[in-house]
Design an enzyme around this catalytic site. Structure first.
Site, short mmCIF file in Angstrom:
data_model
loop_
_atom_site.label_atom_id
_atom_site.label_comp_id
_atom_site.label_asym_id
_atom_site.label_seq_id
_atom_site.Cartn_x
_atom_site.Cartn_y
_atom_site.Cartn_z
CG ASP A 9 73.06 25.37 19.56
OD1 ASP A 9 73.91 24.67 20.15
OD2 ASP A 9 71.86 25.05 19.49
CG ASP A 17 74.76 26.23 24.62
OD1 ASP A 17 74.07 27.07 24.01
OD2 ASP A 17 74.48 25.02 24.66
CG ASP A 32 73.82 15.29 29.58
OD1 ASP A 32 74.92 15.86 29.38
OD2 ASP A 32 72.91 15.27 28.73
P1 ATP Z 1 72.84 19.26 20.84
O1 ATP Z 1 72.69 20.75 20.91
O2 ATP Z 1 73.67 18.74 19.74
O3 ATP Z 1 71.53 18.56 20.99
P2 ATP Z 1 74.03 19.66 23.40
O4 ATP Z 1 74.93 18.78 24.21
O5 ATP Z 1 74.52 21.00 23.03
O6 ATP Z 1 73.64 18.81 22.14
P3 ATP Z 1 71.90 21.03 24.68
O7 ATP Z 1 70.53 20.54 24.98
O8 ATP Z 1 72.10 22.15 23.74
O9 ATP Z 1 72.67 19.75 24.17
O10 ATP Z 1 72.57 21.36 26.08
C1 ATP Z 1 73.81 22.01 26.24
C2 ATP Z 1 74.58 21.39 27.39
O11 ATP Z 1 73.82 21.48 28.60
C3 ATP Z 1 74.86 19.91 27.24
O12 ATP Z 1 76.04 19.67 26.52
C4 ATP Z 1 75.00 19.45 28.67
O13 ATP Z 1 76.27 19.79 29.20
C5 ATP Z 1 73.97 20.31 29.38
N1 ATP Z 1 72.66 19.63 29.43
C6 ATP Z 1 71.64 19.77 28.55
N2 ATP Z 1 70.58 19.03 28.90
C7 ATP Z 1 70.94 18.41 30.04
C8 ATP Z 1 70.27 17.51 30.91
N3 ATP Z 1 69.03 17.09 30.63
N4 ATP Z 1 70.93 17.08 32.00
C9 ATP Z 1 72.18 17.51 32.26
N5 ATP Z 1 72.87 18.35 31.49
C10 ATP Z 1 72.27 18.80 30.38
MG MG Z 2 73.43 22.57 22.03
#
Ligand code: ATP
Ligand code: MG
Length: 410
Positions: free
Chosen positions: A43, A45, A123
């Site tokens: 996805d 963002d 994170d």
């Molecule tokens: P995936 O979608 O593959 O699980 P992602 O990195 O996109 O990985 P998401 O949960 O979609 O994870 O979150 C999008 C972004 O938001 C992350 O890349 C990070 O920058 C931030 N983020 C998400 N969760 C957290 C958290 N618990 N603490 C800090 N930043 C976060």
């Molecule tokens: Mg994501």
């Protein structure tokens, strides 16, 4: 460096619309990281300096969601893009803008900020890259590009504090480590050991989400082994067997099977996996000598689900699914008269049969029970009858008592 062809056109159009309205806008987080690692993002963002209300005004098909973390979903017929406002807050210390509880956990963080500030609340450095698809430029305030190059997961700020703010980050570190084949840097490893126990304070709803992300992403077996090595498995799966159950082959087989199904684009459900993860407990609780005690079996089903429910919420629809699979394991053992026909008609037969095959692969000594059911399913009426009669001849109809479930616990 990034090929825009791999990016959703809809996401790019949202960035352009925000620019037109004089706002900054970038693709951010997992999608930028994945694109740089040669993985197709699941996805996209977007981060912007527009507030949720301003975003909402620009896009007719949008809605503001969240309380602790307000953001906007912008959607069209087939896609949904999360658009979040830059936030300030974390640069490794709590500067007073955030609302935290006694343990340091963030409760609310709707404090708007600049792009640079927004990078510090993320994170890991690899998740804090901002890509503008119009100029092709990447904003990198935390050496994320270098760490992607070095295949390393590095915390933004002191990981001890960051894991106190949000204990789920330790699970995320493990998930990214296996997904990307990156190493977790040492101070994060130490923080996981030190702060992992804080996961017990995370809501069961959030942990169910994390359970699904960690076990239904095609990397279940690796993730499980990593969780065990950090001692975190007990925060996702209830343990009632004093530690011995994780050598249990059934769990490993079920995780492997889930990974295989994802690879082959077959359907998966958390219910099936939960049924497998908890099966050893159910057997252990219901054994009387070498046999299953039915009374104990039925009584234990609910208590085992309740224990798991305390850790990860299990949506109601999975409760009956899980119990059906369990009860059908007993029914699959009983092949007298019309019973096999009834079992075959059960809407969960297929799942229960798959479950049986996994049990057999793992350890169950069920004397070709799985093979028998494979034959019974595919054969015509006459051959079905013959299969049942052959059992009678060999005195094998009621095998629940004959074959020791206890072997499955080794
Ligand atoms: P995936 O979608 O593959 O699980 P992602 O990195 O996109 O990985 P998401 O949960 O979609 O994870 O979150 C999008 C972004 O938001 C992350 O890349 C990070 O920058 C931030 N983020 C998400 N969760 C957290 C958290 N618990 N603490 C800090 N930043 C976060
Ligand atoms: Mg994501």
């Amino acid at each position: 460096m990034i090929n825009n062809k791999k990016i959703s056109k809809f996401a790019i159009s949202i960035v352009k619309d925000l620019h037109k309205n004089n706002f900054q806008a970038y693709l951010v987080g997992g999608c930028v990281r994945d694109l740089l690692c040669g993985i197709n993002p699941k996805d996209f963002d977007i981060a912007t300096d527009a507030t949720p209300e301003q975003i909402r005004k620009i896009f007719r098909a949008s809605r503001i969601i969240g309380k602790r973390f307000k953001l906007v979903h912008v959607f069209n017929r087939s896609e949904l893009i999360e658009v979040a406002t830059f936030r300030s807050g974390n640069n490794g210390f709590n500067d007073g803008n955030l609302v935290t509880d006694q343990s340091g956990k963030i409760i609310r963080d709707n404090v708007w900020g600049t792009l640079e500030e927004d990078t510090y609340r993320r994170d890991f450095t690899i998740n804090a890259l901002y890509y503008c698809p119009i100029t092709g430029k990447i904003e990198d305030y935390n050496k994320g590009l270098k760490h992607i190059h070095n295949k390393e997961i590095v915390s933004i700020g002191d990981p001890d504090l960051r894991f106190e703010e949000d204990p789920v980050r330790s699970l995320r570190a493990i998930r990214f480590c296996t997904k990307l084949n990156f190493k977790i840097n040492n101070n994060i490893k130490e923080a996981i050991y030190k702060k992992g126990h804080l996961l017990s304070s995370v809501s069961n709803a959030r942990l169910f989400d994390e359970f699904c992300k960690i076990f239904l992403n095609g990397m279940a077996e690796k993730n499980f082994n990593k969780l065990v090595s950090f001692g975190l498995n007990k925060y996702l799966v209830s343990t009632n067997l004093n530690g011995c159950e994780f050598s249990n082959q059934l769990i490993i087989e079920a995780l492997r099977n889930t990974d295989k199904r994802i690879k082959n684009n077959q359907s998966i459900t958390p219910g099936f996996l939960i049924a497998a993860l908890l099966w050893p407990q159910l057997i252990k609780k219901s054994l009387k000598g070498n046999e299953i005690n039915l009374k104990k079996f039925f009584r234990s089903m609910d208590s085992i689900l309740r224990n798991q429910q305390k850790i990860t919420a299990i949506p109601r629809k999975f409760h009956t699914y899980i119990k059906d699979i369990w009860v059908l394991q007993l029914k699959l053992h009983s092949r007298i008269g019309r019973q096999p026909y009834k079992t075959l008609k059960h809407p969960r037969f297929r799942a229960a049969y798959d479950f049986l095959l996994i049990r057999e692969k793992a350890a169950a000594k069920t004397k070709d029970l799985g093979f028998w059911w494979t034959e019974f399913q595919k054969n015509n009426e006459d051959l079905k009858k013959k299969l049942i009669i052959d059992l009678k001849k060999n005195n094998l109809e009621e095998s629940t008592k004959i074959f020791g479930f206890s072997k499955e616990l080794r």
